[in-house]
Design an enzyme around this catalytic site. Structure first.
Site, PDB file in Angstrom:
ATOM      1  N   GLN A  67       0.847  -1.206   0.000  1.00 45.94           N
ATOM      2  CA  GLN A  67       0.000   0.000   0.000  1.00 45.94           C
ATOM      3  C   GLN A  67       0.881   1.254   0.000  1.00 45.94           C
ATOM      4  OE1 GLN A  67      -1.788  -1.603   3.696  1.00 45.94           O
ATOM      5  NE2 GLN A  67      -3.584  -0.422   3.082  1.00 45.94           N
ATOM      6  N   ARG A  68       0.392   2.297  -0.677  1.00 44.70           N
ATOM      7  CA  ARG A  68       1.118   3.563  -0.668  1.00 44.70           C
ATOM      8  C   ARG A  68       0.457   4.512   0.331  1.00 44.70           C
ATOM      9  NH1 ARG A  68       3.180   4.806  -6.632  1.00 44.70           N
ATOM     10  NH2 ARG A  68       1.469   6.281  -6.702  1.00 44.70           N
ATOM     11  N   TRP A  90      -6.744  14.429  16.098  1.00 48.76           N
ATOM     12  CA  TRP A  90      -6.792  14.455  17.571  1.00 48.76           C
ATOM     13  C   TRP A  90      -6.837  15.913  18.029  1.00 48.76           C
ATOM     14  CZ3 TRP A  90      -2.194  15.091  21.145  1.00 48.76           C
ATOM     15  CH2 TRP A  90      -2.618  15.044  22.489  1.00 48.76           C
ATOM     16  N   LYS A 119      -8.177   3.798  14.907  1.00 44.38           N
ATOM     17  CA  LYS A 119      -7.462   3.097  15.983  1.00 44.38           C
ATOM     18  C   LYS A 119      -8.426   2.459  16.973  1.00 44.38           C
ATOM     19  CE  LYS A 119      -4.012   6.701  15.525  1.00 44.38           C
ATOM     20  NZ  LYS A 119      -4.774   7.934  15.295  1.00 44.38           N
ATOM     21  N   HIS A 163      -4.247   1.335  19.557  1.00 46.87           N
ATOM     22  CA  HIS A 163      -3.878   2.698  19.960  1.00 46.87           C
ATOM     23  C   HIS A 163      -2.755   2.719  21.010  1.00 46.87           C
ATOM     24  CE1 HIS A 163      -5.923   6.903  19.898  1.00 46.87           C
ATOM     25  NE2 HIS A 163      -4.643   7.024  20.107  1.00 46.87           N
ATOM     26  N   SER A 208       0.471   1.439  17.751  1.00 48.18           N
ATOM     27  CA  SER A 208       0.732   2.824  18.125  1.00 48.18           C
ATOM     28  C   SER A 208       1.232   2.830  19.567  1.00 48.18           C
ATOM     29  CB  SER A 208      -0.556   3.657  17.993  1.00 48.18           C
ATOM     30  OG  SER A 208      -0.313   4.989  18.343  1.00 48.18           O
ATOM     31  N   SER A 238       1.792  14.194  16.924  1.00 43.98           N
ATOM     32  CA  SER A 238       2.300  15.446  17.493  1.00 43.98           C
ATOM     33  C   SER A 238       3.558  15.903  16.745  1.00 43.98           C
ATOM     34  CB  SER A 238       2.606  15.295  18.985  1.00 43.98           C
ATOM     35  OG  SER A 238       1.446  14.923  19.677  1.00 43.98           O
ATOM     36  N   LEU A 288       4.308  18.482  15.272  1.00 46.47           N
ATOM     37  CA  LEU A 288       4.688  19.888  15.496  1.00 46.47           C
ATOM     38  C   LEU A 288       4.832  20.182  16.992  1.00 46.47           C
ATOM     39  CD1 LEU A 288       2.223  21.528  12.903  1.00 46.47           C
ATOM     40  CD2 LEU A 288       4.670  21.044  12.588  1.00 46.47           C
ATOM     41  N   SER A 307       2.485  19.499  19.301  1.00 43.02           N
ATOM     42  CA  SER A 307       1.162  19.581  19.951  1.00 43.02           C
ATOM     43  C   SER A 307       1.057  20.703  20.975  1.00 43.02           C
ATOM     44  CB  SER A 307       0.792  18.243  20.606  1.00 43.02           C
ATOM     45  OG  SER A 307       0.322  17.342  19.645  1.00 43.02           O
ATOM     46  N   SER A 355      -4.521  20.428  12.239  1.00 38.41           N
ATOM     47  CA  SER A 355      -4.898  21.834  12.212  1.00 38.41           C
ATOM     48  C   SER A 355      -6.372  21.931  11.853  1.00 38.41           C
ATOM     49  CB  SER A 355      -4.063  22.623  11.197  1.00 38.41           C
ATOM     50  OG  SER A 355      -4.497  23.964  11.181  1.00 38.41           O
TER      51      SER A 355
END
Ligand code: A2P
Length: 318
Positions: free
Chosen positions: A11-12, A21, A77, A110, A159, A208, A210, A212, A261
């Site tokens: 899969q790509r 979130w 998840k 998750h 995760s 996260s 950036l 978060s 965002s």
């Protein structure tokens, strides 16, 4: 450079996706529409974000219309209260129904720890401590494998798993985990985990990405990644924003990232990271900002020592 990674299933998976979130109901639908309309082909969701129905409303307006289902990579998840093997399929079907989809491209466990079964997202005792259950993640994985067999999901993954836990899953897996999604950004560069995941054919997604800044428990004395002046200087040099520099750093290390965002201009900006490249020196410089600073599982003070909240749980990943 390519704008996707190829998973072990073939899969790509687009390197930049929209994170959902913390995207409040009332905002997330417009965010998903803005993302799809500005070229995103990857949306990261989870039952625990409590907004999948609204994400589904946005998907319904574009899939089968402006976009074919196969063009968009959708992840969800399995939440910690649904780890019991008898609960897994129903949880997946609930996410599918909320998102209005017949299959998921990727379904992640998750967290490695299971919570007490039931409807409560965070089952707690009176003293505030979390009620865990003893379902082992290996048994949850077996139930997740049936979802692939049944065609409900194209691939499954993890995760918040550490290297030992990933190996543990791989040692029993019929369907190998294709992805491990973990917190990752320049203050938590995850070099060792990344190398381990690469060596066993597991792609890494950075949550996260950036830092978060909008996490509910952020305190003003914590460092703000997006305001780090060293990133500002690099951004100035490339005529890009600090967010774009961080996202470019992720994709240049082949790490999938899912910036969240709800602001259309930022959503657009965050995908504009394939028209420049960071020099090797700047990649190394950004890597040097690592301080093993974990924003998502806040530390607590115990007996004068900094320990991770929940660290006493046997499956705790950090
Ligand atoms: P908002 O949603 O109000 O636009 P993370 O993806 O690491 O969890 O970070 C999410 C936070 O970063 C949100 O507060 C989001 O704000 C903000 N954010 C997302 N993209 C940008 C950007 N390009 N510039 C500045 N802040 C951004």
């Amino acid at each position: 450079m390519s704008s996707f990674v190829t998973l072990s299933t073939g899969q790509r998976m687009p390197l930049v996706g929209l994170g959902t979130w913390k995207s409040a109901p009332g905002q997330v639908k417009q965010a998903v529409l803005a993302a799809l309309d500005s070229g995103y082909r990857h949306i990261d969701c989870a039952a625990a974000y409590s907004n999948e129905q609204e994400v589904g409303e946005a998907l319904a307006l574009r899939l089968g219309k402006a976009l074919r289902r196969e063009e968009v990579f959708v992840t969800s998840k399995l939440w910690n209260t649904k780890h019991h093997p008898e609960d897994v399929e129903e949880a997946c079907r609930t996410s599918l129904s909320d998102l209005g989809l017949s299959y998921l491209d990727l379904y992640l466990m998750h967290w490695p720890m299971a919570f007490q079964r039931g409807k409560e997202l965070m089952p707690r005792r009176e003293d505030g401590s979390v009620c865990y259950s003893d379902t082992h993640y290996r048994n949850t994985w077996k139930a997740m494998e049936s979802l692939v067999d049944k065609g409900l999901v194209k691939a499954i993954g993890l995760s918040n798993f550490n290297a030992r836990q990933i190996d543990d899953i791989i040692s029993v897996a019929r369907h190998k985990p294709v992805v491990n999604q973990v917190e990752c950004h320049p203050y938590l560069s995850q070099q060792d985990l990344l190398a381990h995941c690469r060596s066993v054919g597991v792609a890494v997604t950075a949550y996260s990405p950036l830092g978060s800044g909008d996490r509910p428990w952020a305190s003003p004395d914590e460092p703000s990644l997006l305001e780090d002046p060293r990133l500002g200087a690099i951004a100035h040099k490339y005529q890009k924003t600090p967010a774009q520099v961080i996202l470019r750093w992720h994709v240049q290390r082949a790490v999938v990232c899912i910036p969240k965002s709800v602001t259309p201009s930022r959503i657009q900006q965050n995908l504009q990271v394939f028209d420049f490249s960071l020099s090797d020196n700047d990649m190394i410089l950004i890597e040097s900002f690592n301080r093993n600073e974990r924003f998502i599982v806040p530390a607590v003070e115990r007996d004068g020592k900094k320990v991770w909240r929940d660290a006493e749980h046997p499956y705790f990943p950090f």
